[in-house]
Design a protein around this motif. Structure first.
Motif, PDB file in Angstrom:
ATOM      1  N   UNK A  16       0.833  -1.205   0.000  1.00  0.00           N
ATOM      2  CA  UNK A  16       0.000   0.000   0.000  1.00  0.00           C
ATOM      3  C   UNK A  16       0.864   1.250   0.000  1.00  0.00           C
ATOM      4  N   UNK A  17       1.947   1.271   0.800  1.00  0.00           N
ATOM      5  CA  UNK A  17       2.827   2.437   0.831  1.00  0.00           C
ATOM      6  C   UNK A  17       3.467   2.682  -0.525  1.00  0.00           C
ATOM      7  N   UNK A  18       3.919   1.616  -1.180  1.00  0.00           N
ATOM      8  CA  UNK A  18       4.529   1.766  -2.503  1.00  0.00           C
ATOM      9  C   UNK A  18       3.501   2.296  -3.504  1.00  0.00           C
ATOM     10  N   UNK A  19       2.304   1.749  -3.467  1.00  0.00           N
ATOM     11  CA  UNK A  19       1.225   2.213  -4.357  1.00  0.00           C
ATOM     12  C   UNK A  19       0.904   3.682  -4.091  1.00  0.00           C
ATOM     13  N   UNK A  20       0.794   4.027  -2.807  1.00  0.00           N
ATOM     14  CA  UNK A  20       0.444   5.398  -2.422  1.00  0.00           C
ATOM     15  C   UNK A  20       1.515   6.377  -2.887  1.00  0.00           C
ATOM     16  N   UNK A  23       1.400   6.629  -6.944  1.00  0.00           N
ATOM     17  CA  UNK A  23       0.262   7.266  -7.606  1.00  0.00           C
ATOM     18  C   UNK A  23      -0.217   8.541  -6.935  1.00  0.00           C
ATOM     19  N   UNK A  24       0.213   8.811  -5.714  1.00  0.00           N
ATOM     20  CA  UNK A  24      -0.146  10.045  -5.007  1.00  0.00           C
ATOM     21  C   UNK A  24       1.078  10.599  -4.293  1.00  0.00           C
ATOM     22  N   UNK A  25       2.124  10.980  -5.036  1.00  0.00           N
ATOM     23  CA  UNK A  25       3.362  11.417  -4.381  1.00  0.00           C
ATOM     24  C   UNK A  25       3.181  12.672  -3.531  1.00  0.00           C
ATOM     25  N   UNK A  26       2.315  13.590  -3.963  1.00  0.00           N
ATOM     26  CA  UNK A  26       2.103  14.804  -3.163  1.00  0.00           C
ATOM     27  C   UNK A  26       1.420  14.472  -1.839  1.00  0.00           C
TER      28      UNK A  26
END
Length: 55
Positions: A16-20, A23-26
């Motif tokens: 989940x952290x990698x995905x987050x 796709x939502x770096x900000x």
């Protein structure tokens, strides 16, 4: 809790952290800044408490 379940939850959290972050770096950056600020506030409060106890 069984070891298998702990490993499964840990890997799910890492995924989940990698995905987050991908796709939502900000949003991820703001979340980590908030966590860092909270940890710094806790450390400052602990330092102030210990300083108050010494004087």
């Amino acid at each position: 809790m069984p070891v298998f379940l702990k490993k499964l939850l840990l890997w799910g959290f890492v995924a989940f952290l990698i995905y987050f972050m991908a796709f939502r770096p900000d949003g991820a950056a703001q979340m980590f800044k908030g966590i860092g600020a909270a940890l710094m506030a806790i450390a400052q409060g602990l330092g102030d408490f210990l300083t108050g106890m010494m004087t």
